[in-house]
Design a protein around this motif. Structure first.
Motif, mmCIF file in Angstrom:
data_model
loop_
_atom_site.group_PDB
_atom_site.id
_atom_site.type_symbol
_atom_site.label_atom_id
_atom_site.label_comp_id
_atom_site.label_asym_id
_atom_site.label_seq_id
_atom_site.Cartn_x
_atom_site.Cartn_y
_atom_site.Cartn_z
ATOM 1 N N SER A 65 0.721 -1.208 -0.153
ATOM 2 C CA SER A 65 0.003 -0.029 -0.191
ATOM 3 C C SER A 65 0.646 1.241 -0.024
ATOM 4 C CB SER A 65 -0.874 0.107 1.122
ATOM 5 O OG SER A 65 -0.341 0.025 2.447
ATOM 6 N N ALA A 66 2.171 1.179 0.456
ATOM 7 C CA ALA A 66 2.910 2.310 0.431
ATOM 8 C C ALA A 66 3.610 2.485 -0.886
ATOM 9 C CB ALA A 66 4.104 2.253 1.447
ATOM 10 N N GLY A 67 3.960 1.294 -1.876
ATOM 11 C CA GLY A 67 4.483 1.553 -2.931
ATOM 12 C C GLY A 67 4.366 0.148 -3.758
ATOM 13 N N ALA A 68 3.308 0.268 -4.433
ATOM 14 C CA ALA A 68 3.037 -1.416 -4.896
ATOM 15 C C ALA A 68 4.145 -1.745 -5.821
ATOM 16 C CB ALA A 68 1.639 -1.228 -5.593
ATOM 17 N N ALA A 69 4.542 -0.789 -6.602
ATOM 18 C CA ALA A 69 5.625 -1.078 -7.863
ATOM 19 C C ALA A 69 6.983 -1.424 -6.984
ATOM 20 C CB ALA A 69 5.814 0.297 -8.771
ATOM 21 N N PHE A 70 7.437 -0.568 -6.124
ATOM 22 C CA PHE A 70 8.379 -0.799 -5.427
ATOM 23 C C PHE A 70 8.592 -2.377 -4.618
ATOM 24 C CE2 PHE A 70 11.225 -0.482 -1.564
ATOM 25 C CZ PHE A 70 12.473 -0.448 -2.101
ATOM 26 N N HIS A 71 7.388 -2.495 -4.082
ATOM 27 C CA HIS A 71 7.086 -3.631 -3.356
ATOM 28 C C HIS A 71 7.302 -4.951 -4.456
ATOM 29 C CE1 HIS A 71 5.398 -6.233 -0.083
ATOM 30 N NE2 HIS A 71 4.818 -6.886 -1.286
ATOM 31 N N ASP A 72 6.702 -4.921 -5.383
ATOM 32 C CA ASP A 72 6.824 -5.714 -6.490
ATOM 33 C C ASP A 72 8.338 -5.923 -7.089
ATOM 34 O OD1 ASP A 72 4.148 -6.215 -6.282
ATOM 35 O OD2 ASP A 72 3.664 -5.038 -8.164
ATOM 36 N N ARG A 73 8.965 -5.068 -7.094
ATOM 37 C CA ARG A 73 10.323 -4.904 -7.525
ATOM 38 C C ARG A 73 11.196 -5.973 -6.449
ATOM 39 N NH1 ARG A 73 12.891 -1.974 -11.311
ATOM 40 N NH2 ARG A 73 11.273 -0.715 -11.601
ATOM 41 N N ILE A 74 11.097 -5.724 -5.400
ATOM 42 C CA ILE A 74 11.693 -6.577 -4.271
ATOM 43 C C ILE A 74 11.196 -7.987 -4.421
ATOM 44 C CG2 ILE A 74 12.227 -6.763 -1.957
ATOM 45 C CD1 ILE A 74 13.108 -4.261 -3.028
ATOM 46 N N LEU A 75 9.759 -8.310 -4.595
ATOM 47 C CA LEU A 75 9.581 -9.624 -5.037
ATOM 48 C C LEU A 75 9.923 -10.064 -6.053
ATOM 49 C CD1 LEU A 75 5.759 -9.338 -3.881
ATOM 50 C CD2 LEU A 75 7.583 -9.897 -2.491
ATOM 51 N N GLY A 76 10.181 -9.394 -7.142
ATOM 52 C CA GLY A 76 10.732 -9.741 -8.252
ATOM 53 C C GLY A 76 12.146 -10.214 -8.351
ATOM 54 N N VAL A 77 12.898 -9.520 -7.454
ATOM 55 C CA VAL A 77 14.476 -9.794 -7.059
ATOM 56 C C VAL A 77 14.477 -11.406 -6.729
ATOM 57 C CG1 VAL A 77 16.621 -9.241 -5.811
ATOM 58 C CG2 VAL A 77 15.246 -7.606 -7.222
ATOM 59 N N CYS A 78 13.709 -11.552 -5.726
ATOM 60 C CA CYS A 78 13.487 -12.805 -5.013
ATOM 61 C C CYS A 78 13.146 -13.745 -5.843
ATOM 62 C CB CYS A 78 12.718 -12.740 -3.810
ATOM 63 S SG CYS A 78 13.373 -11.611 -2.521
ATOM 64 N N ARG A 79 12.139 -13.660 -6.726
ATOM 65 C CA ARG A 79 11.378 -14.681 -7.537
ATOM 66 C C ARG A 79 12.353 -14.942 -8.574
ATOM 67 N NH1 ARG A 79 5.781 -11.449 -7.798
ATOM 68 N NH2 ARG A 79 4.824 -12.454 -5.791
ATOM 69 N N ALA A 80 13.211 -13.986 -9.232
ATOM 70 C CA ALA A 80 14.265 -14.156 -10.078
ATOM 71 C C ALA A 80 15.189 -15.202 -9.620
ATOM 72 C CB ALA A 80 14.940 -13.062 -10.886
ATOM 73 N N ALA A 81 15.630 -15.115 -8.299
ATOM 74 C CA ALA A 81 16.564 -16.042 -7.707
ATOM 75 C C ALA A 81 15.915 -17.522 -7.202
ATOM 76 C CB ALA A 81 17.151 -15.432 -6.292
#
Length: 289
Positions: A198-214
């Protein structure tokens, strides 16, 4: 209350006649002939309903009604002059107030050079900086609560335009003494402390994306909207996190992430806003780094 229609030029003529005490000298100062000057005075007297001057051989004197009107006329003309000057300075982007919503993680890195450059170019503008996470900035812009938003990974939305002004590397943040050597793969199975979506959906998704890529989905155990709180969770050994490189990291260890993982620093504004002060700030934001 119905107000009588009074033209500014009538007040100006009245003031000059009152100051000179003579219709002819007033006409000369104003660069007009006496008959049109007298007509302006007559129209003003008609609006007031009483004579403003009493004539005598050497010129004119103010009547009681004229003496009452004199300070009002001066104040009205001064107010209009000041208002016009303020409007011109506002139109040139030289004066006014600019309300900026700013993500707290940018305060130590991006805010100082941006503010210094803007204040040097526009010293007459008052900057009102308000700490605000990224996604709420869009609603604040639409509601007229701020004029510009500076955040991370903001995305365009109805009526809001977004531009990227810089990109910043992301780093893994671990408790001191952590045995994790490979990141982000070594973070699999760890408890994460993250910003809520809720504070920053795109930034939150970016962090999740780094993890999922790993190859893993992070297990989120703690959330906070302030970086000092998130870093405190890590320093206490409760979690790990992934943060922008410029975030102050006290009591923790930092690991560089491979592959160029980063976050966009963005500036947001109302799409239809043509305020020159907003234009100036956005232009400086794009070039101050």
């Amino acid at each position: 209350m119905d107000l009588p229609e009074v033209e500014l030029r009538q007040l100006r003529v009245f003031l000059v006649v009152a100051e000179t005490g003579h219709v002819g000298r007033a006409a000369e100062r104003l660069g007009i002939a006496q008959p049109p000057l007298s007509q302006q005075i007559q129209r003003l007297e008609a609006r007031v309903g009483y004579p403003l001057f009493k004539r005598h051989a050497k010129g004119v004197d103010l009547t009681p009604a004229g003496r009452e009107l004199l300070p009002v006329a001066r104040a009205a003309l001064d107010l209009v002059a000041h208002g016009l000057d303020a409007a011109r300075r506002k139109g040139r982007g030289e004066a006014g107030r600019l309300r900026v919503g700013m993500a707290a993680s940018l305060a130590a890195s991006f805010l100082p050079p941006m503010v210094r450059a803007f204040r040097a170019a526009h010293p007459g503008v008052v900057l009102d900086i308000r700490e605000m996470t990224t996604d709420p900035q869009a609603d604040a812009l639409r509601d007229g609560l701020i004029d510009v938003g500076v955040g991370r990974d903001a995305t365009p939305s109805p009526g809001i335009t977004v531009r990227t002004i810089a990109r910043e590397p992301l780093v893994a943040v671990l408790p001191r003494g952590s045995r994790i050597t490979e990141v982000p793969t070594g973070l699999a199975g760890e408890t994460f402390a993250l910003f809520p979506a809720s504070a920053g959906a795109a930034f939150h998704d970016r962090i999740l994306g780094v993890c999922r890529a790993a190859g893993f989905t992070p297990r989120v155990g703690h959330e906070a909207t302030e970086w000092p709180t998130l870093i405190a969770f890590v320093a206490a050994g409760l979690a790990v996190t992934i943060a922008p490189k410029s975030v102050p990291l006290a009591g923790v260890e930092r690991r560089e992430l491979p592959g160029g993982a980063d976050t966009a620093v963005t500036v947001s504004r109302r799409q239809a806003d043509a305020d020159p002060i907003v234009e100036a700030f956005c232009g400086i934001a794009l070039t101050s780094r």
